[in-house]
Write a protein that holds these residues in place. Structure first.
Motif, PDB file in Angstrom:
ATOM      1  N   ASP A  33       0.828  -1.215   0.000  1.00 22.54           N
ATOM      2  CA  ASP A  33       0.000   0.000   0.000  1.00 22.54           C
ATOM      3  C   ASP A  33       0.860   1.262   0.000  1.00 22.54           C
ATOM      4  N   SER A  37       0.856   4.023  -2.923  1.00 19.23           N
ATOM      5  CA  SER A  37       0.456   5.409  -2.636  1.00 19.23           C
ATOM      6  C   SER A  37       1.466   6.404  -3.210  1.00 19.23           C
ATOM      7  N   ASN A  41       1.456  10.375  -5.111  1.00 20.19           N
ATOM      8  CA  ASN A  41       2.117  11.436  -4.350  1.00 20.19           C
ATOM      9  C   ASN A  41       2.750  12.409  -5.338  1.00 20.19           C
TER      10      ASN A  41
END
Length: 149
Positions: A33, A37, A41
């Motif tokens: 995860d 992510s 970003n």
């Protein structure tokens, strides 16, 4: 640069290979995860290093205004010692120049002499210590900066 190696931007298809390399390289790996992510970003810039069609390493950093913070650099154990780390650092530096970054920093385990030597080769200097930084064993992190990009 060895012609067998090519740098590519990290994308969704490279996440599982990056996770595998992370798990082989670090006592505390980033999670799936966390890596995914980073794709969303806006500050994150990640590259993967391929030899042929196989991802053998990766590197990432956050670029914020005119500074960069290296989040991680790792090379698959079977691809170490043949210059892969150099290629990844050089790719991150190219991104820094493109984004007008003037300084780059990172933390590295105080016992990771191979990585420290690599970073010093690229102009990083030891500027501080984060005591007991690493959760797995309480090891210190050396804070390194290159302020001459």
């Amino acid at each position: 640069m060895n012609n067998d190696f090519k740098i590519y931007p990290m994308d969704e298809s490279s996440i599982k290979s990056i996770l595998n390399i992370s798990e082989l390289s670090f006592p505390i790996s980033w999670s799936l995860d966390s890596l995914q992510s980073e794709l969303d970003n806006k500050f994150a810039k990640y590259v993967v290093l391929k030899k042929g069609n196989t991802i053998v390493g990766y590197g990432g950093m956050w670029v914020i205004i005119d500074e960069a913070h290296v989040t991680n650099i790792a090379v698959h154990p079977e691809a170490r010692g043949i210059g892969a780390g150099n290629i990844i650092v050089e790719a991150l530096f190219r991104i820094c120049r493109k984004h007008k970054v003037t300084a780059i920093t990172l933390e590295v385990r105080s016992s990771n002499f191979i990585a420290i030597n690599l970073y010093e080769k690229y102009g990083f200097e030891q500027e501080g210590l984060r005591r007991h930084y690493y959760e797995d064993n309480g090891e210190d992190a050396v804070i390194m900066w290159n302020r001459n990009l």
